[in-house]
Design a protein around this motif. Structure first.
Motif, PDB file in Angstrom:
ATOM      1  N   GLU A  87       0.666  -0.981  -0.024  1.00 34.51           N
ATOM      2  CA  GLU A  87      -0.133   0.010   0.000  1.00 34.51           C
ATOM      3  C   GLU A  87       0.690   1.077   0.076  1.00 34.51           C
ATOM      4  OE1 GLU A  87      -2.567  -0.671   3.229  1.00 34.51           O
ATOM      5  OE2 GLU A  87      -4.143  -1.947   2.066  1.00 34.51           O
ATOM      6  N   ARG A  88       1.750   1.310   0.829  1.00 34.22           N
ATOM      7  CA  ARG A  88       2.944   2.216   0.772  1.00 34.22           C
ATOM      8  C   ARG A  88       3.371   2.611  -0.823  1.00 34.22           C
ATOM      9  NH1 ARG A  88       7.510   1.537   4.706  1.00 34.22           N
ATOM     10  NH2 ARG A  88       8.359   0.355   2.969  1.00 34.22           N
ATOM     11  N   GLY A  89       3.776   1.814  -1.344  1.00 37.16           N
ATOM     12  CA  GLY A  89       4.191   1.616  -2.867  1.00 37.16           C
ATOM     13  C   GLY A  89       3.261   2.193  -3.829  1.00 37.16           C
ATOM     14  N   LEU A  90       1.888   2.104  -3.441  1.00 36.34           N
ATOM     15  CA  LEU A  90       0.975   2.484  -4.400  1.00 36.34           C
ATOM     16  C   LEU A  90       1.053   4.064  -4.575  1.00 36.34           C
ATOM     17  CD1 LEU A  90      -2.144   0.116  -3.684  1.00 36.34           C
ATOM     18  CD2 LEU A  90      -0.801   0.283  -5.642  1.00 36.34           C
ATOM     19  N   GLN A  91       1.430   4.700  -3.705  1.00 39.64           N
ATOM     20  CA  GLN A  91       1.288   6.075  -3.449  1.00 39.64           C
ATOM     21  C   GLN A  91       2.397   6.584  -4.551  1.00 39.64           C
ATOM     22  OE1 GLN A  91       2.561   7.076   0.447  1.00 39.64           O
ATOM     23  NE2 GLN A  91       0.596   6.570   1.295  1.00 39.64           N
ATOM     24  N   GLU A  92       3.431   5.736  -5.009  1.00 39.81           N
ATOM     25  CA  GLU A  92       4.419   6.046  -5.815  1.00 39.81           C
ATOM     26  C   GLU A  92       3.943   5.535  -7.225  1.00 39.81           C
ATOM     27  OE1 GLU A  92       7.705   4.126  -4.151  1.00 39.81           O
ATOM     28  OE2 GLU A  92       7.526   5.063  -2.460  1.00 39.81           O
ATOM     29  N   LYS A  93       2.990   4.836  -7.421  1.00 41.19           N
ATOM     30  CA  LYS A  93       2.509   4.343  -8.547  1.00 41.19           C
ATOM     31  C   LYS A  93       1.060   5.022  -9.047  1.00 41.19           C
ATOM     32  CE  LYS A  93       4.699   0.095  -7.204  1.00 41.19           C
ATOM     33  NZ  LYS A  93       4.340  -1.503  -7.210  1.00 41.19           N
ATOM     34  N   GLN A  94       1.063   6.151  -8.850  1.00 40.86           N
ATOM     35  CA  GLN A  94      -0.443   6.600  -9.088  1.00 40.86           C
ATOM     36  C   GLN A  94      -0.868   6.662 -10.530  1.00 40.86           C
ATOM     37  OE1 GLN A  94      -2.543   7.319  -6.529  1.00 40.86           O
ATOM     38  NE2 GLN A  94      -4.038   8.139  -8.149  1.00 40.86           N
TER      39      GLN A  94
ATOM     40  N   SER B  50      -7.145  -7.398  -2.917  1.00 42.80           N
ATOM     41  CA  SER B  50      -8.047  -6.762  -2.003  1.00 42.80           C
ATOM     42  C   SER B  50      -7.568  -5.587  -1.673  1.00 42.80           C
ATOM     43  CB  SER B  50      -8.308  -7.710  -0.940  1.00 42.80           C
ATOM     44  OG  SER B  50      -8.891  -8.927  -1.072  1.00 42.80           O
ATOM     45  N   ARG B  51      -6.264  -5.367  -1.382  1.00 43.48           N
ATOM     46  CA  ARG B  51      -5.875  -3.826  -0.983  1.00 43.48           C
ATOM     47  C   ARG B  51      -5.919  -3.121  -2.149  1.00 43.48           C
ATOM     48  NH1 ARG B  51      -3.666  -4.166   4.462  1.00 43.48           N
ATOM     49  NH2 ARG B  51      -4.411  -6.368   5.027  1.00 43.48           N
ATOM     50  N   LEU B  52      -5.603  -3.531  -3.100  1.00 45.30           N
ATOM     51  CA  LEU B  52      -5.612  -2.571  -4.360  1.00 45.30           C
ATOM     52  C   LEU B  52      -7.251  -2.033  -4.504  1.00 45.30           C
ATOM     53  CD1 LEU B  52      -4.670  -1.129  -6.921  1.00 45.30           C
ATOM     54  CD2 LEU B  52      -4.598  -3.412  -8.063  1.00 45.30           C
ATOM     55  N   ALA B  53      -8.151  -3.262  -4.611  1.00 48.33           N
ATOM     56  CA  ALA B  53      -9.512  -2.881  -4.610  1.00 48.33           C
ATOM     57  C   ALA B  53     -10.012  -1.696  -3.784  1.00 48.33           C
ATOM     58  CB  ALA B  53     -10.235  -3.843  -4.702  1.00 48.33           C
ATOM     59  N   ALA B  54      -9.749  -1.942  -2.407  1.00 47.11           N
ATOM     60  CA  ALA B  54      -9.897  -0.874  -1.282  1.00 47.11           C
ATOM     61  C   ALA B  54      -9.307   0.340  -1.765  1.00 47.11           C
ATOM     62  CB  ALA B  54      -9.701  -1.598  -0.132  1.00 47.11           C
ATOM     63  N   TRP B  55      -7.996   0.439  -2.039  1.00 41.56           N
ATOM     64  CA  TRP B  55      -7.196   1.557  -2.549  1.00 41.56           C
ATOM     65  C   TRP B  55      -8.081   2.362  -3.608  1.00 41.56           C
ATOM     66  CZ3 TRP B  55      -2.900   3.556  -0.272  1.00 41.56           C
ATOM     67  CH2 TRP B  55      -2.305   4.641  -0.845  1.00 41.56           C
ATOM     68  N   LEU B  56      -8.502   1.650  -4.747  1.00 40.47           N
ATOM     69  CA  LEU B  56      -9.352   1.912  -5.715  1.00 40.47           C
ATOM     70  C   LEU B  56     -10.683   2.450  -5.443  1.00 40.47           C
ATOM     71  CD1 LEU B  56      -8.252  -0.664  -8.307  1.00 40.47           C
ATOM     72  CD2 LEU B  56      -7.344   1.637  -8.487  1.00 40.47           C
ATOM     73  N   ALA B  57     -11.183   1.961  -4.516  1.00 46.62           N
ATOM     74  CA  ALA B  57     -12.426   2.281  -4.030  1.00 46.62           C
ATOM     75  C   ALA B  57     -12.651   3.721  -3.262  1.00 46.62           C
ATOM     76  CB  ALA B  57     -13.210   1.189  -3.126  1.00 46.62           C
TER      77      ALA B  57
ATOM     78  N   GLN C 164     -15.163   2.831 -16.740  1.00 46.28           N
ATOM     79  CA  GLN C 164     -15.735   2.747 -18.358  1.00 46.28           C
ATOM     80  C   GLN C 164     -16.425   1.414 -18.408  1.00 46.28           C
ATOM     81  OE1 GLN C 164     -12.699   3.651 -21.268  1.00 46.28           O
ATOM     82  NE2 GLN C 164     -12.015   5.448 -20.159  1.00 46.28           N
ATOM     83  N   GLN C 165     -16.203   0.416 -17.737  1.00 46.64           N
ATOM     84  CA  GLN C 165     -16.863  -0.955 -17.860  1.00 46.64           C
ATOM     85  C   GLN C 165     -16.545  -1.744 -16.666  1.00 46.64           C
ATOM     86  OE1 GLN C 165     -13.841  -0.416 -20.801  1.00 46.64           O
ATOM     87  NE2 GLN C 165     -12.920  -0.591 -18.833  1.00 46.64           N
ATOM     88  N   PRO C 166     -17.522  -2.653 -16.551  1.00 46.25           N
ATOM     89  CA  PRO C 166     -17.143  -3.650 -15.576  1.00 46.25           C
ATOM     90  C   PRO C 166     -15.761  -4.281 -15.620  1.00 46.25           C
ATOM     91  CG  PRO C 166     -19.374  -3.851 -16.450  1.00 46.25           C
ATOM     92  CD  PRO C 166     -18.811  -3.015 -17.412  1.00 46.25           C
ATOM     93  N   VAL C 167     -15.229  -4.396 -14.550  1.00 42.10           N
ATOM     94  CA  VAL C 167     -13.778  -4.956 -14.777  1.00 42.10           C
ATOM     95  C   VAL C 167     -13.786  -5.867 -13.548  1.00 42.10           C
ATOM     96  CG1 VAL C 167     -11.446  -4.419 -14.877  1.00 42.10           C
ATOM     97  CG2 VAL C 167     -12.907  -3.229 -16.114  1.00 42.10           C
ATOM     98  N   VAL C 168     -12.950  -7.100 -13.599  1.00 44.34           N
ATOM     99  CA  VAL C 168     -12.675  -7.791 -12.294  1.00 44.34           C
ATOM    100  C   VAL C 168     -11.056  -7.828 -12.218  1.00 44.34           C
ATOM    101  CG1 VAL C 168     -14.529  -9.446 -12.434  1.00 44.34           C
ATOM    102  CG2 VAL C 168     -12.271  -9.944 -13.813  1.00 44.34           C
ATOM    103  N   LEU C 169     -10.505  -7.951 -11.009  1.00 46.87           N
ATOM    104  CA  LEU C 169      -9.099  -7.774 -10.843  1.00 46.87           C
ATOM    105  C   LEU C 169      -8.714  -9.296 -10.596  1.00 46.87           C
ATOM    106  CD1 LEU C 169      -8.700  -4.959  -8.092  1.00 46.87           C
ATOM    107  CD2 LEU C 169      -8.638  -4.610 -10.675  1.00 46.87           C
ATOM    108  N   LEU C 170      -7.721  -9.551 -11.327  1.00 45.79           N
ATOM    109  CA  LEU C 170      -7.361 -10.874 -11.460  1.00 45.79           C
ATOM    110  C   LEU C 170      -5.977 -11.077 -10.730  1.00 45.79           C
ATOM    111  CD1 LEU C 170      -7.697 -13.995 -12.788  1.00 45.79           C
ATOM    112  CD2 LEU C 170      -5.892 -12.864 -14.483  1.00 45.79           C
ATOM    113  N   CYS C 171      -5.701 -12.230  -9.930  1.00 53.08           N
ATOM    114  CA  CYS C 171      -4.420 -12.484  -9.342  1.00 53.08           C
ATOM    115  C   CYS C 171      -4.319 -13.917  -9.097  1.00 53.08           C
ATOM    116  CB  CYS C 171      -4.099 -11.896  -8.075  1.00 53.08           C
ATOM    117  SG  CYS C 171      -2.426 -11.788  -7.546  1.00 53.08           S
TER     118      CYS C 171
END
Length: 118
Positions: free
Chosen positions: A64-71, A101-108, A83-90
């Motif tokens: 999550e700390r790294g996401l700040q640098e990847k804006q 899950s952390r990325l989804a929460a960050w995006l939300a 723009q459209q329905p999308v699923v996150l895949l891992c």
């Protein structure tokens, strides 16, 4: 059009059909789009010694700390999601143990879209 956003660092898997090229082919056959944003993944070296919950908590803190640098890449994902329905895949089956899950929460936090774990 609906799509799949692959958020693995490397779109490669030993599981049959779970690597990037086959996924892209299957998605197209299902009239889905496939995107891969490897920068939103977790470096494999950070996952080597994950055994207990504190190990995952440490990984997610770093992630999550790294996401700040990847804006720029977060905004690219947000653009796709709005723009459209999308699923996150891992790869990880348990959302509680996966960075998606952390990325989804960050995006939300930046775009009020509902999160549903499949």
């Amino acid at each position: 059009m609906r799509g799949i956003l692959d958020v693995r660092c490397h779109a490669y898997s030993h599981k049959f059909g779970f690597s990037g090229s086959p996924l892209k082919k299957y998605a197209k056959a299902l009239q889905l789009r496939y995107w891969h944003i490897p920068v939103l993944g977790v470096e494999p070296a950070l996952c080597r010694h994950l055994q207990e919950r504190p190990d995952y908590d440490r990984l997610f803190f770093i992630y999550e700390r790294g996401l700040q640098e990847k804006q720029v890449f977060v905004e690219r994902a947000l653009n796709l999601l709005t723009q459209q329905p999308v699923v996150l895949l891992c790869f990880e089956a348990d959302p509680a143990l996966c960075h998606r899950s952390r990325l989804a929460a960050w995006l939300a936090k930046q775009c009020p879209l509902p999160i549903q774990h499949l």
